[in-house]
Design an enzyme around this catalytic site. Structure first.
Site, PDB file in Angstrom:
ATOM      1  N   GLY A  11       6.176   8.272  -6.818  1.00 29.83           N
ATOM      2  CA  GLY A  11       6.572   6.951  -6.343  1.00 29.83           C
ATOM      3  C   GLY A  11       7.919   6.231  -6.454  1.00 29.83           C
ATOM      4  O   GLY A  11       7.875   4.974  -6.627  1.00 29.83           O
ATOM      5  N   SER A  12       8.899   6.955  -6.746  1.00 28.98           N
ATOM      6  CA  SER A  12      10.066   6.250  -6.988  1.00 28.98           C
ATOM      7  C   SER A  12      10.802   5.512  -5.846  1.00 28.98           C
ATOM      8  O   SER A  12      11.282   4.402  -6.204  1.00 28.98           O
ATOM      9  CB  SER A  12      11.210   7.310  -7.531  1.00 28.98           C
ATOM     10  OG  SER A  12      11.572   7.946  -6.400  1.00 28.98           O
ATOM     11  N   ASN A  13      10.441   5.934  -4.586  1.00 35.79           N
ATOM     12  CA  ASN A  13      10.820   5.318  -3.419  1.00 35.79           C
ATOM     13  C   ASN A  13      10.039   3.865  -3.131  1.00 35.79           C
ATOM     14  O   ASN A  13      10.766   2.925  -2.914  1.00 35.79           O
ATOM     15  CB  ASN A  13      10.649   6.084  -2.111  1.00 35.79           C
ATOM     16  CG  ASN A  13      11.663   6.814  -1.760  1.00 35.79           C
ATOM     17  OD1 ASN A  13      12.881   6.703  -1.560  1.00 35.79           O
ATOM     18  ND2 ASN A  13      11.787   8.164  -2.254  1.00 35.79           N
ATOM     19  N   LYS A  90      -0.298  13.891   2.870  1.00 29.04           N
ATOM     20  CA  LYS A  90      -1.607  14.207   3.929  1.00 29.04           C
ATOM     21  C   LYS A  90      -0.971  13.659   5.391  1.00 29.04           C
ATOM     22  O   LYS A  90      -0.151  12.685   5.318  1.00 29.04           O
ATOM     23  CB  LYS A  90      -2.581  13.184   3.329  1.00 29.04           C
ATOM     24  CG  LYS A  90      -3.204  13.707   2.185  1.00 29.04           C
ATOM     25  CD  LYS A  90      -3.696  14.999   2.320  1.00 29.04           C
ATOM     26  CE  LYS A  90      -4.053  15.788   0.811  1.00 29.04           C
ATOM     27  NZ  LYS A  90      -4.847  17.068   0.972  1.00 29.04           N
ATOM     28  N   HIS A 108      12.345  11.191   5.038  1.00 30.38           N
ATOM     29  CA  HIS A 108      12.259  12.576   4.665  1.00 30.38           C
ATOM     30  C   HIS A 108      13.772  13.109   4.137  1.00 30.38           C
ATOM     31  O   HIS A 108      14.789  12.614   4.590  1.00 30.38           O
ATOM     32  CB  HIS A 108      12.028  13.492   6.032  1.00 30.38           C
ATOM     33  CG  HIS A 108      11.872  14.726   5.915  1.00 30.38           C
ATOM     34  ND1 HIS A 108      10.748  15.229   5.714  1.00 30.38           N
ATOM     35  CD2 HIS A 108      12.635  15.810   6.314  1.00 30.38           C
ATOM     36  CE1 HIS A 108      10.730  16.719   5.465  1.00 30.38           C
ATOM     37  NE2 HIS A 108      11.954  17.168   5.886  1.00 30.38           N
ATOM     38  N   ASP A 149       6.890  14.792  10.942  1.00 26.33           N
ATOM     39  CA  ASP A 149       8.276  14.622  11.141  1.00 26.33           C
ATOM     40  C   ASP A 149       8.889  14.616  12.407  1.00 26.33           C
ATOM     41  O   ASP A 149      10.132  15.098  12.476  1.00 26.33           O
ATOM     42  CB  ASP A 149       9.090  15.740  10.246  1.00 26.33           C
ATOM     43  CG  ASP A 149       8.518  15.757   8.833  1.00 26.33           C
ATOM     44  OD1 ASP A 149       8.328  14.737   8.205  1.00 26.33           O
ATOM     45  OD2 ASP A 149       8.499  16.885   8.168  1.00 26.33           O
ATOM     46  N   GLU A 178      18.171   7.977  -0.880  1.00 32.81           N
ATOM     47  CA  GLU A 178      16.781   7.559  -0.224  1.00 32.81           C
ATOM     48  C   GLU A 178      16.454   6.243  -0.796  1.00 32.81           C
ATOM     49  O   GLU A 178      15.920   5.450   0.173  1.00 32.81           O
ATOM     50  CB  GLU A 178      15.660   8.627  -0.913  1.00 32.81           C
ATOM     51  CG  GLU A 178      15.637  10.011  -0.218  1.00 32.81           C
ATOM     52  CD  GLU A 178      14.570  10.678  -0.770  1.00 32.81           C
ATOM     53  OE1 GLU A 178      13.456  10.180  -0.533  1.00 32.81           O
ATOM     54  OE2 GLU A 178      14.726  12.020  -1.158  1.00 32.81           O
TER      55      GLU A 178
HETATM   56  C1  GRF Z   1      11.201  11.926  -1.589  1.00 30.98           C
HETATM   57  O1  GRF Z   1      12.049  13.005  -1.620  1.00 30.98           O
HETATM   58  C2  GRF Z   1      10.678  11.711  -0.029  1.00 30.98           C
HETATM   59  O2  GRF Z   1      12.031  11.844   0.778  1.00 30.98           O
HETATM   60  C3  GRF Z   1       9.804  12.738   0.251  1.00 30.98           C
HETATM   61  O3  GRF Z   1       9.160  12.955  -0.858  1.00 30.98           O
HETATM   62  C4  GRF Z   1       9.862  12.386  -2.077  1.00 30.98           C
HETATM   63  C5  GRF Z   1       9.015  11.397  -2.821  1.00 30.98           C
HETATM   64  O4  GRF Z   1       9.624  10.984  -3.763  1.00 30.98           O
HETATM   65  N1  GRF Z   1       8.959  12.481   1.460  1.00 30.98           N
HETATM   66  P1  GRF Z   1       9.019   9.506  -4.905  1.00 30.98           P
HETATM   67  O5  GRF Z   1       7.581   9.815  -4.830  1.00 30.98           O
HETATM   68  O6  GRF Z   1       9.155   8.583  -3.972  1.00 30.98           O
HETATM   69  O7  GRF Z   1       9.786   9.540  -6.179  1.00 30.98           O
END
Ligand code: GRF
Length: 201
Positions: A11-13, A90, A108, A149, A178
């Protein structure tokens, strides 16, 4: 704009987007987090932030259509405007796609259409890039449709592959991009600078 997150792991994004909402850099509200993984970092982060967190998975709800309905209902109840996939492992169900046409986006960790599709996720993507000898990788933000994708690309940013890079070292530099690109792209969706193809007003 109300943002809902679907996330399976770290969940870092998601966190970087939540942080941007909190600082005012992004004019949006995180309204709900859904995960198929009860132990995910994403659900812990949501609870820490006081954002409603739901574990909805095929373990608890084995019927695929019922699970899809529960996810759709949860998103609708929170008045979701945009569904943000952030490491969600999923496939998105038919009901969810129909309820949010053109309003589900994904990130992605490479330059699609290369290295996308079923089974291409996480470190596998970076391993494939390194194995190919490609000189550049990057980040793609795209609209989600029924195929993995394959939806319209909204934004891409390149990351150079360096001499001696491993999948891990490349992943680290890609992840930093990202975090900034996802927030910037959502900000452009909020401002109208990026229009979501297929989305109704
Ligand atoms: C990221 O590399 C994203 O591109 C991919 O899954 C990863 C998720 O990382 N779809 P996080 O859970 O957001 O840290």
């Amino acid at each position: 704009m109300n943002l809902a997150f679907l996330a399976s792991h770290r969940g870092s994004n998601m966190q970087s987007i939540i942080d941007a909402c909190k600082s005012g850099a992004l004019a949006a509200n995180p309204v709900v987090v859904i995960s198929n993984n009860a132990d995910s970092g994403a659900l812990s982060r949501a609870r820490e932030e006081g954002i409603p967190a739901h574990h909805l998975s095929s373990l608890a709800i084995p019927d695929e259509d019922e699970l899809d309905k529960r996810i759709t209902d949860t998103l609708l109840e929170c008045n979701t405007d945009l569904v943000v996939l952030a490491g969600y492992m999923k496939r998105i169900g038919k009901r969810t796609l129909a309820a949010f046409p053109g309003k589900i986006i994904n990130i992605h960790p490479c330059l699609l259409p290369k290295y996308g599709g079923q089974g291409m996720y996480g470190m596998r993507v970076h391993e494939a890039v390194i194995a190919s000898g490609d000189k550049e990788s990057g980040v793609t933000i795209h609209v989600v449709n029924a195929e993995y994708d394959k939806g319209a690309i909204l934004a891409q940013q390149k990351v150079l592959v360096k001499e001696g890079d491993s999948a891990e070292s490349l992943a680290e530099r890609v992840l930093a991009v990202e975090h900034s690109l996802y927030t910037e792209t959502i900000a452009k969706i909020v401002s109208g600078e990026i229009a979501l193809p297929g989305a109704e007003k």
